[in-house]
Design a protein around this motif. Structure first.
Motif, PDB file in Angstrom:
ATOM      1  N   ILE A 186      -4.922   6.303  -9.564  1.00  0.00           N
ATOM      2  CA  ILE A 186      -5.983   5.642 -10.324  1.00  0.00           C
ATOM      3  C   ILE A 186      -7.313   5.687  -9.576  1.00  0.00           C
ATOM      4  O   ILE A 186      -8.360   5.991 -10.166  1.00  0.00           O
ATOM      5  N   PHE A 187      -7.268   5.415  -8.282  1.00  0.00           N
ATOM      6  CA  PHE A 187      -8.503   5.351  -7.494  1.00  0.00           C
ATOM      7  C   PHE A 187      -8.823   6.659  -6.754  1.00  0.00           C
ATOM      8  O   PHE A 187      -9.848   6.744  -6.092  1.00  0.00           O
ATOM      9  N   GLU A 188      -7.907   7.626  -6.872  1.00  0.00           N
ATOM     10  CA  GLU A 188      -8.061   8.912  -6.172  1.00  0.00           C
ATOM     11  C   GLU A 188      -8.191   8.690  -4.664  1.00  0.00           C
ATOM     12  O   GLU A 188      -9.070   9.222  -3.999  1.00  0.00           O
ATOM     13  N   LEU A 189      -7.275   7.886  -4.163  1.00  0.00           N
ATOM     14  CA  LEU A 189      -7.195   7.566  -2.743  1.00  0.00           C
ATOM     15  C   LEU A 189      -5.734   7.713  -2.311  1.00  0.00           C
ATOM     16  O   LEU A 189      -4.832   7.728  -3.156  1.00  0.00           O
ATOM     17  N   PRO A 190      -5.464   7.826  -1.006  1.00  0.00           N
ATOM     18  CA  PRO A 190      -4.065   7.925  -0.541  1.00  0.00           C
ATOM     19  C   PRO A 190      -3.221   6.768  -1.047  1.00  0.00           C
ATOM     20  O   PRO A 190      -3.616   5.599  -0.952  1.00  0.00           O
ATOM     21  N   GLY A 191      -2.050   7.091  -1.586  1.00  0.00           N
ATOM     22  CA  GLY A 191      -1.184   6.072  -2.159  1.00  0.00           C
ATOM     23  C   GLY A 191      -0.714   5.045  -1.161  1.00  0.00           C
ATOM     24  O   GLY A 191      -0.384   3.912  -1.532  1.00  0.00           O
ATOM     25  N   LYS A 192      -0.682   5.412   0.137  1.00  0.00           N
ATOM     26  CA  LYS A 192      -0.194   4.483   1.159  1.00  0.00           C
ATOM     27  C   LYS A 192      -1.075   3.242   1.271  1.00  0.00           C
ATOM     28  O   LYS A 192      -0.622   2.202   1.742  1.00  0.00           O
ATOM     29  N   TYR A 193      -2.330   3.354   0.853  1.00  0.00           N
ATOM     30  CA  TYR A 193      -3.219   2.195   0.909  1.00  0.00           C
ATOM     31  C   TYR A 193      -2.692   1.056   0.032  1.00  0.00           C
ATOM     32  O   TYR A 193      -2.986  -0.120   0.283  1.00  0.00           O
ATOM     33  N   PHE A 194      -1.944   1.404  -1.008  1.00  0.00           N
ATOM     34  CA  PHE A 194      -1.551   0.411  -2.010  1.00  0.00           C
ATOM     35  C   PHE A 194      -0.046   0.169  -2.064  1.00  0.00           C
ATOM     36  O   PHE A 194       0.379  -0.931  -2.424  1.00  0.00           O
ATOM     37  N   ALA A 195       0.738   1.195  -1.727  1.00  0.00           N
ATOM     38  CA  ALA A 195       2.193   1.036  -1.749  1.00  0.00           C
ATOM     39  C   ALA A 195       2.632  -0.084  -0.824  1.00  0.00           C
ATOM     40  O   ALA A 195       3.565  -0.836  -1.117  1.00  0.00           O
ATOM     41  N   ASN A 196       1.936  -0.224   0.304  1.00  0.00           N
ATOM     42  CA  ASN A 196       2.178  -1.312   1.244  1.00  0.00           C
ATOM     43  C   ASN A 196       1.143  -2.395   0.987  1.00  0.00           C
ATOM     44  O   ASN A 196      -0.037  -2.215   1.285  1.00  0.00           O
ATOM     45  N   ALA A 197       1.592  -3.512   0.419  1.00  0.00           N
ATOM     46  CA  ALA A 197       0.653  -4.584   0.064  1.00  0.00           C
ATOM     47  C   ALA A 197      -0.117  -5.111   1.262  1.00  0.00           C
ATOM     48  O   ALA A 197      -1.240  -5.603   1.120  1.00  0.00           O
TER      49      ALA A 197
END
Length: 385
Positions: A186-197
């Motif tokens: 959605i944000f076109e950023l690395p998914g790891k930023y969000f997968a880990n709360a």
């Protein structure tokens, strides 16, 4: 042995020691032909035994206190009328939809009130004139959303209030959990930023730019750059909500499932869009999506039930109120109509317009809100000609 009995009964604090041990105590008493020395030894033994019993009893009492204090506290369950229980499934369905499309933070006190005879229309800008009109419009919107068949028998009860709050919180938690898995797309950023709360998103420069903040001390704005096209913050606020793609992606993933971001929605019976018969966005749903966008990017690990982020101190409750207020007030302006049309096309696959439609927030953003409303009143703006 009356003296021994008196000593035991005089200790009121231990009067409820286990009487089941009296047989054991009596077995230690010598017979009638015992010598004085034997009687004294028996008395000492009995006194020690009684002291031990008292100590054991005290220990059990303390243990019981700890167990009682650590026992999860259960809220006193409000007795539900049979009519409410019969409609519980219906209430749950509509409450989940209500939390995403109408009101993200419903007022508990208002949920147990009845709709006035002549309420302020919920989709009118007049709802924000006074606190009284806000309350009246809130109730009008609440009763318009839920089926008429439960208005008299169910709505207004404590149980209804509790069930609505629970369903909204559960649904929001579920959507956030799903969205974290695709937030990178959605944000076109690395998914790891969000997968880990717990990821340190506050330290990510790209996210700082989206919020318009920098450094360790970050003060979040009510209208951050992420609400504007190409993250270009417009001080006149003419293009606020112009970055509609973010909101559209959030809503599409929530209404049709996360896989719909990469393929056409299948329209299955289990999707929220199908369950709720939803075919167009509302001011509440756009405001909901904007708040979820901000939360996902924030350093907060859990969505706050209170409405205020623990780490960020962002007042999500106030953001929702202000965004929804702005959207309702300017829903018929050309620029907002264009944004709504674009979101509807992205989410539902066709352009559909809606005229659908909170308690005031704590922080005063009236100057910024007024600027935004003036800027969005594009009926006389030459750019829209």
């Amino acid at each position: 042995m009356s003296h021994l009995s008196a000593r035991v009964s005089d200790d009121d604090s231990d009067s409820d020691w286990d009487e089941g041990n009296t047989d054991q105590v009596s077995n230690n008493i010598p017979g009638p032909n015992a010598s004085k020395g034997e009687l004294m030894e028996a008395l000492k033994a009995l006194q020690l035994e009684v002291q031990q019993l008292r100590a054991d009893n005290r220990a059990l009492k303390e243990k019981n206190k700890v167990l009682v204090s650590e026992k999860p506290k259960r809220k006193r369950r409000v007795e539900a009328p049979d009519a409410l229980v019969a409609h519980e499934q219906t209430i749950s369905l509509y409450a989940r939809k209500y939390g995403m499309t109408v009101e993200m933070f419903p007022d508990s006190e208002l949920l147990i009130k009845k709709r006035p005879d002549s309420p302020t229309p919920f989709n009118s800008a007049d709802r924000y004139k006074t606190s009284a009109t806000q309350e009246s419009a809130f109730l009008d919107e609440l009763y318009t959303h839920f089926p008429e068949r439960i208005h008299e028998t169910v709505m207004g009860s404590e149980y209804f209030k509790d069930l609505v709050h629970k369903c909204i919180a559960d649904a929001r938690s579920n959507e956030i959990k799903k969205l974290r898995g695709v937030a990178g797309d959605i944000f076109e950023l690395p998914g790891k930023y969000f997968a880990n709360a717990s990821y340190d998103r506050a330290a990510i420069v790209d996210i700082q730019k989206m919020f318009g903040v920098s450094g360790k001390t970050q003060t979040y704005k009510i209208f951050p750059p992420l609400l504007f096209p190409s993250l270009q913050e417009d001080t006149t606020l003419k293009t606020v909500f112009g970055n509609w793609t973010l909101f559209a992606k959030i809503l599409r993933a929530s209404l049709y499932g996360v896989t719909s971001l990469h393929q056409e929605p299948c329209g299955g019976s289990k999707t929220n869009a199908r369950k709720w018969s939803l075919q167009q966005v509302t001011p509440g749903s756009i405001a909901w999506a904007a708040v979820i966008v901000i939360f996902l990017l924030s350093p907060d690990t859990e969505f706050p039930g209170s409405g205020v982020g623990k780490s960020s101190t962002i007042n999500y409750k106030d953001l929702f109120f202000q965004y929804k207020k702005l959207l309702i007030t300017k829903w018929e302006t050309k620029r907002i109509k264009t944004i709504v049309t674009n979101i509807n096309r992205y989410v539902f696959g066709a352009a559909k317009l809606s005229t659908s439609m909170d308690p005031a927030g704590a922080e005063d953003f009236s100057e910024e809100i007024n600027r935004a409303m003036l800027a969005l009143d594009m009926d006389t703006d030459s750019e829209e000609d």
